[in-house]
Design a protein around this motif. Sequence first.
Motif, PDB file in Angstrom:
ATOM      1  N   THR A 163      25.140 -13.354  22.702  1.00  0.00           N
ATOM      2  CA  THR A 163      25.679 -14.722  22.769  1.00  0.00           C
ATOM      3  C   THR A 163      25.273 -15.540  21.543  1.00  0.00           C
ATOM      4  O   THR A 163      26.068 -16.328  21.020  1.00  0.00           O
ATOM      5  N   PRO A 182      26.864 -19.014  29.817  1.00  0.00           N
ATOM      6  CA  PRO A 182      28.281 -19.370  29.968  1.00  0.00           C
ATOM      7  C   PRO A 182      28.684 -20.628  29.202  1.00  0.00           C
ATOM      8  O   PRO A 182      29.801 -20.715  28.677  1.00  0.00           O
ATOM      9  N   LYS A 186      31.339 -20.929  26.130  1.00  0.00           N
ATOM     10  CA  LYS A 186      32.471 -21.849  26.278  1.00  0.00           C
ATOM     11  C   LYS A 186      32.672 -22.712  25.034  1.00  0.00           C
ATOM     12  O   LYS A 186      33.811 -22.975  24.629  1.00  0.00           O
ATOM     13  N   GLU A 196      32.800 -12.607  26.880  1.00  0.00           N
ATOM     14  CA  GLU A 196      33.098 -12.892  28.281  1.00  0.00           C
ATOM     15  C   GLU A 196      33.149 -11.597  29.085  1.00  0.00           C
ATOM     16  O   GLU A 196      32.630 -11.530  30.202  1.00  0.00           O
ATOM     17  N   LEU A 199      29.585 -10.183  29.472  1.00  0.00           N
ATOM     18  CA  LEU A 199      28.837 -10.940  30.481  1.00  0.00           C
ATOM     19  C   LEU A 199      29.296 -10.575  31.886  1.00  0.00           C
ATOM     20  O   LEU A 199      28.479 -10.390  32.796  1.00  0.00           O
ATOM     21  N   SER A 200      30.604 -10.437  32.068  1.00  0.00           N
ATOM     22  CA  SER A 200      31.145 -10.079  33.383  1.00  0.00           C
ATOM     23  C   SER A 200      30.666  -8.701  33.824  1.00  0.00           C
ATOM     24  O   SER A 200      30.264  -8.503  34.977  1.00  0.00           O
ATOM     25  N   TYR A 259      28.523 -17.008  37.195  1.00  0.00           N
ATOM     26  CA  TYR A 259      28.479 -15.824  36.334  1.00  0.00           C
ATOM     27  C   TYR A 259      29.545 -14.772  36.635  1.00  0.00           C
ATOM     28  O   TYR A 259      29.716 -13.848  35.851  1.00  0.00           O
ATOM     29  N   PRO A 263      33.665 -17.836  31.522  1.00  0.00           N
ATOM     30  CA  PRO A 263      33.099 -19.134  31.123  1.00  0.00           C
ATOM     31  C   PRO A 263      34.156 -20.190  30.795  1.00  0.00           C
ATOM     32  O   PRO A 263      33.949 -21.376  31.025  1.00  0.00           O
TER      33      PRO A 263
END
Length: 312
Positions: A163, A182, A186, A196, A199-200, A259, A263
């Motif tokens: 990130t 998140p 964003k 994204e 993270l998912s 989460y 985001p």
Amino acid sequence: MALNNKSHPEEFILLGFADHPWLELPLFIILLITYPMAMMGNIAIILVSKLDPKLHSPMYFFLTNLSFLDMCYTTSIVPQMLVNLGSSKKTISYIGCVIQLYFFHLMGGTECLLLALMSLDRYVAICRPLHYTIIMNHRICILLISIMWLSGMTFAVSEVTVTLQLPLCGINKLDHVLCEIPVLIKIACGEKSANELALSVACIFIVAVPLCSILTSYACIGQSILKIKSSEGRKKAFGTCSSHLIVVFLFFGPGISMYLQPPSSISMDQPKFMALFYGVVTPTLNPFIYTLRNKDVKGALGNLMRRIFSSK
């Protein structure tokens, strides 16, 4: 805004509740009360679990780890929030933001796994009582806790590091009360669909899989409890498990809403209230939930208080 040669801001402005300034004083007072309560409550559980021989079991070993996690979790965000709510300068340095990101997500990811371990412990205790001491021996418990911390650390380091590579294009305002993955994704500019997705995927393993294992464990536990002939036995088993289930829903509910969705689809005020919930409310309530619904902890806490006052 001053930028260093790595093109990240020297500090972030945490907008927090700038749109609702009337909330700042009540929140400051609430945090000023709940933070010491959370610390004292969790310290009390750690002390009674260590000092009372009756609580030297895997269940309370895991509970001690939960209390330690909650203390670290809430400490990673509340002091900074108190400083910002109590002053007109609502900033956090870039280094401070990075440290908060690592610690906050380390504690959050680790707690997801710990709650799954605690449900596994209850499953073995209720569904496999004759094999409990063999399966959940001290060596296995230490191994499970070590894997849990290592997994939480891997999640935090990998996700936060990725990130932080995102370009911010001069943006240093976060519409949040703390630094959280998140929200940083964003506000980032450029292509961020890969972040994204990463993270998912990570959250499926760190949030969804533990939650599914918890629900599966409690489905089996529920069947076993119904088979217990003694009403006292059923009541004791239900009391122990219900405390853990309450904590699970308090923690996982807000976490899932933050989460397990992209985001970019998160609403403006959602991160603020969710962070307050799983970073402040849950760590404060956990000691009371386990104390009020557990006779052993209540008894041990009463003995500790009597020992303290009698020594004076």
